[in-house]
Structures are given as structure tokens and as C-alpha cells.
Design an enzyme around this catalytic site. Structure first.
Site, mmCIF file in Angstrom:
data_model
loop_
_atom_site.group_PDB
_atom_site.id
_atom_site.type_symbol
_atom_site.label_atom_id
_atom_site.label_comp_id
_atom_site.label_asym_id
_atom_site.label_seq_id
_atom_site.Cartn_x
_atom_site.Cartn_y
_atom_site.Cartn_z
ATOM 1 N N SER A 1 47.094 -10.522 -3.192
ATOM 2 C CA SER A 1 47.498 -10.663 -1.802
ATOM 3 C C SER A 1 48.210 -9.408 -1.315
ATOM 4 O O SER A 1 48.935 -8.755 -2.065
ATOM 5 C CB SER A 1 48.424 -11.881 -1.641
ATOM 6 O OG SER A 1 48.913 -11.964 -0.324
ATOM 7 N N THR B 1 0.830 -1.211 0.000
ATOM 8 C CA THR B 1 0.000 0.000 0.000
ATOM 9 C C THR B 1 0.863 1.259 0.000
ATOM 10 O O THR B 1 0.558 2.236 -0.690
ATOM 11 C CB THR B 1 -0.945 0.003 1.215
ATOM 12 O OG1 THR B 1 -1.821 -1.126 1.121
ATOM 13 C CG2 THR B 1 -1.766 1.274 1.270
ATOM 14 N N ASN C 1 -4.111 -3.894 -4.166
ATOM 15 C CA ASN C 1 -4.063 -5.351 -4.305
ATOM 16 C C ASN C 1 -4.108 -5.839 -5.744
ATOM 17 O O ASN C 1 -3.882 -7.034 -5.989
ATOM 18 C CB ASN C 1 -5.207 -5.980 -3.507
ATOM 19 C CG ASN C 1 -5.104 -5.660 -2.031
ATOM 20 O OD1 ASN C 1 -4.078 -5.182 -1.570
ATOM 21 N ND2 ASN C 1 -6.170 -5.904 -1.297
#
Length: 498
Positions: free
Chosen positions: A338, A121, A162
Site C-alpha cells: 500500500s 499469407t 494454407n
């Protein structure tokens, strides 16, 4: 005209937001609240901002959802105009504002959070308010002057959250899914191109991480392409199911407050505007509470994510090393690997795609739980369903893009290493079992492992075959199935590859 608000938001200890800048007062059935004077949203959106400070992400992060909300309202306005229940001038103005939104304007005004109570809603009202206030501005009225243009009576005419909200999220998913389908085609083509490039590169196949029988690297990459193409086809099938909507159902599917002619007109206009095969569901009551298509799409997307992740696992294994691993292929170096080991490069692109797949798998679990939790004539949890699926679709699209551009296109075969591995592999003895028998072939394999001699040399030394015969049986094309022996593997010329 600028759409960017100039107000400053200060935190409120009780949940109600306070604004340092100018505000306007808006009212609803619960009372009144201040709203930033230059905001296009209104009191319903403001309440949602107070009530649902959950994710820190507004629905505007999904531009497809904003555009879908706008195109649904546009279709509804056209339908209302057509059947004569909305003033033509108002309908045309709504139509024009929705076109602006679809063109990228006002997206920053769609403020409600992606996770919200109320079955959508707040999203529907945010949309109604933005459109109404944009219409008011075009008419020369002040924002919030809803006497002249109402978010509910005009923009939301003949509608309910809805039916408009689930329709909108289905349209949004279709928009986003189309982009994923396009990226899957490009990624599949990239794997096919590598299949052609590596079609003559013999390697050792593996089962259960142990050496098996020979194959070509091209066959391996073609397998990647085929499996992704199958998933793309399954995903494409869901667009037709997403296009079955409950627009016109209003509250629970009975169509209350809507003219009997409205549902057909609204669906027809939505189909014209989107290019999607939009149709009204056969039973609007069932369609209003049903979330089956969302489970289907989410499950199919999970299937694709799992298989894509498996491909990335394979790429990481095949490229492992580069000295102490398999080292069969080299992935494009993209980042230093790394902070302590100089020169180390990690398979960062497959790794990020793996992580996207993990997220998609988790999202599917959320969609399943939310779908199961619906009750009676409505599922109140469609906001989290929409969020999870739209996020998964977007992330998968970007994952396919980066995998193709930053990894697959630049993969190289380590041909010398692959040739050495095949030459010393006992897996080739499998090709001789029809001629030597399983028991003698097993003894041969064991001897090769202990002596480190090639299978061909041992066969000739043992007087089992002459050199010409064994080399013919162990020819690369025959070992990989590219030369037909049993007809079980079709011969595919490079030009025949998709």
C-alpha cells in the site's frame, strides 16, 4: 553480419511507410514499393506492414512460431530435394538458413503483425522472403535479386500458405506447450512437497465458506497437486492431435502443384527435425479447413487456467488477514502492499495468476468465435487463433513459474492458530454423530457455539462419554481421515506421495 536494420521509419499519413534511409525497389503483381535496403523481408511483408498496423506486435514476439516456420520450410526443402523437384544446392542452402533461424538469427526480420488478414499469407511470405534474401546474401547477391533465388519458386516450392501456415502454428504450439507441461510438473511437485510438510497440521475444512469437518493442511495442498496433475495429463494428450497436419495439401487439400510423393516426404522430414509424432491427416481437404484441435487445446488450457485460478483464490483466502482474516497460512512477502497503509502486504503472486486465468478464459472465447467463422475450404482467421493460444500458453507457463518460485515454495503454516481453530470448532461434532445420533449432536453443536466450550468438554460434562473415549474419537488422525475408519479415504504415507 548484423541483422538489426539501421533505417529510420517516419509515419506516413496515407498508410504507406516512408524510409529516411536507403531503400531498394521490389515489385509484385500489384506494382512496386520501396523496401529498406538492409531488410531481409521484401515487398509482400512491406505491404502487410502498411495494411495491418493493428497490434504493434510482430510475429517475432513468439520465438516458437518463428522457429516453427523455419523448421517447416526446412522439412519442405528436404522433401523437395529428395523427390527431385528442387535443385539440391538450393535445397541445402534453404536448409542451412533455416538452421540459422532456429538458432536465433534473423528473428527481428519477422515483422508482420500477429493479427493480419489473408489467413496467414503475410506470415508465410515474410518467412519466404527472409529465407530467400539470406540465401542471396550467402551466394553473394544483393537482397531482392530474386532472379537468382526466389521466395516463391524456391523457398515456397510445393507449398501453399494454407498448408504450411497451419502446420507451423501447430508445431509452434507443441513447442510452447512442452514448456508449460514442464512447469506444471514443477508446480505440482511444489504442492506435493508442501503436502508432505503439512501432513500433520490439523485444520478446519470449509464448505460454502462455513466451517465443516477437520482435515489436514497437507490434504488440502495434496488436492491442489492432484487437480493440476490431471490438467497436465489432459494438455499432454493434445500434442498427438496437434501433430496431425495438412502439409502437402497446398491450396485446399487437393495437393495441386505438389508432387504426389511430396506430402509423405515432407511430414517424415518434419517429424525427424522436430521430434514430434507428425503424421499427415487422413483427409487433407477436411484438415485444411478444420480448427477442431485449436478449440480442444484452447478449451483444455482454459480448464487448467480456471482450476489454477481457484487454487489461487484459496491461497488468498487461507492467507487473509493476517489478524482479521483466516490467517491459516503465510505467503512469502514480495511487495509492499500500500502507498498509504504502512506494513500492509498483499497476495500479489496469486493475484497476477488470477489475471492470467482471466485472459486465458477470454482468449478461449476468441478462439471459439474465430473457429466458428471459417467458411468452405479454409478458415481465414487462424492468425488470431494462433496469437491467442500462443499468448495463453506463454502466459500460463510464466504464471506457473512465478507461483511456484515466488509463492508456493515459501508458504508457511500458522500451526498455533490452526490448532486453536480446530480445538474450538463445532465441526468436530460430526465425528460423534454415529455414536450420539444427529439430533443430540446438533444440540451439542448449538451449545458449543453459545457457551464457547469445547465439544470434548461438553460431551464429558453431559455424561455422554468418558474423557478417554471422546478423545479417541476426536483424535486428529481420525478426524482428518488419515486413520482409516470407513476405508473411504485411503491412507497415504508420506513416502507414498508422488
Amino acid at each position: 553480419m548484423t541483422d538489426t536494420p539501421t533505417y529510420k521509419l517516419d509515419p506516413a499519413p496515407q498508410g504507406e511507410r516512408f524510409y529516411a534511409g536507403p531503400t531498394r525497389i521490389e515489385r509484385d503483381s500489384l506494382g512496386e514499393l520501396p523496401v529498406p535496403a538492409d531488410a531481409y523481408w521484401g515487398i509482400h511483408t512491406e505491404r502487410a506492414l502498411n495494411n495491418f498496423p493493428i497490434t504493434g506486435r510482430s510475429i517475432s514476439v513468439y520465438s516458437d512460431l518463428v522457429n516453427a516456420l523455419a523448421v517447416v520450410k526446412q522439412a519442405c526443402a528436404r522433401a523437395n530435394r529428395e523427390i527431385g523437384v528442387l535443385d539440391p544446392d538450393k535445397a541445402d542452402l534453404i536448409d542451412r538458413v533455416c538452421r540459422r533461424i532456429r538458432g536465433g538469427e534473423l528473428h527481428d526480420q519477422f515483422k508482420v503483425g500477429v493479427i493480419q488478414g489473408g489467413a496467414g499469407t503475410s506470415t508465410n511470405m515474410n518467412t519466404n522472403e527472409v529465407i530467400a534474401n539470406a540465401c542471396l546474401v550467402e551466394l553473394g547477391h544483393a537482397k531482392g535479386d530474386y532472379e537468382h533465388f526466389s521466395p516463391i519458386d524456391d523457398v515456397n516450392r510445393s507449398q501453399s500458405t494454407n498448408d504450411t501456415y497451419p502446420t507451423s502454428i501447430k508445431v509452434a504450439m507443441s513447442f510452447t506447450l512442452r514448456r508449460l507441461l514442464d512447469e506444471l510438473v514443477r508446480l505440482t511437485d511444489a504442492f506435493d512437497a508442501k503436502a508432505v510438510e503439512f501432513r500433520d497440521v490439523l485444520k478446519v475444512g470449509r464448505t460454502q465458506l462455513q466451517d465443516a469437518v477437520p482435515m489436514t493442511l497437507g490434504q488440502e495442498f495434496r488436492g491442489f497437486a492432484v487437480t493440476l496433475r490431471e490438467d497436465r495429463d489432459r494438455l499432454e494428450e493434445t500434442i498427438a492431435w496437434l501433430s496431425e497436419v495438412n502439409l502437402g495439401a497446398t491450396a485446399i487439400g487437393t495437393g495441386i502443384t505438389a508432387d504426389p510423393r511430396y506430402a509423405e516426404a515432407a511430414c517424415r522430414h518434419l517429424a525427424e527435425l522436430t521430434g514430434l509424432p507428425i503424421v499427415a491427416a487422413a483427409d487433407l481437404i477436411e484438415a485444411t479447413s478444420d480448427t477442431g484441435v485449436f478449440m480442444t487445446l484452447s478449451g483444455t488450457l482454459k480448464r487448467c487456467a480456471v482450476k489454477l485460478s481457484k487454487i489461487c483464490n484459496d491461497l488468498r483466502l487461507l492467507s487473509s488477514g493476517p489478524q482479521a482474516g483466516l490467517g491459516e497460512i503465510t505467503l512469502p512477502p514480495k511487495q509492499a502492499g500500500s502507498s498509504i497503509m504502512p506494513g500492509k502486504v498483499n497476495p500479489v503472486i496469486p493475484e497476477v495468476v488470477n489475471q492470467v486465468a482471466f485472459a486465458v478464459i477470454g482468449s478461449d472465447a476468441t478462439v471459439t468465435a474465430a473457429s466458428e467463422a471459417g467458411q468452405l475450404q479454409l478458415n481465414a482467421f487462424e492468425p488470431v487463433i494462433a496469437h491467442q493460444i500462443l499468448q495463453s500458453l506463454h502466459w500460463m507457463t510464466q504464471a506457473c513459474l512465478t507461483l511456484r518460485v515466488n509463492c508456493v515454495d515459501g508458504i508457511e503454516a500458522n500451526r498455533e492458530r490452526l490448532g486453536l481453530m480446530v480445538g474450538t470448532s463445532v465441526g468436530v461434532v460430526t465425528a460423534l454423530t454415529p455414536y450420539l445420533g444427529y439430533a443430540d449432536s446438533a444440540k451439542l453443536a448449538h451449545e458449543a457455539l453459545t457457551s464457547h466450550k469445547s465439544i470434548a468438554d461438553l460431551v464429558v460434562e453431559g455424561g455422554l462419554m468418558d474423557r478417554e473415549r471422546v478423545e479417541k474419537l476426536l483424535a486428529p488422525a481420525r478426524l482428518s481421515g488419515l486413520q482409516p475408519v470407513t476405508q473411504a479415504i485411503p491412507v497415504i504415507a508420506p513416502d507414498d506421495l508422488p
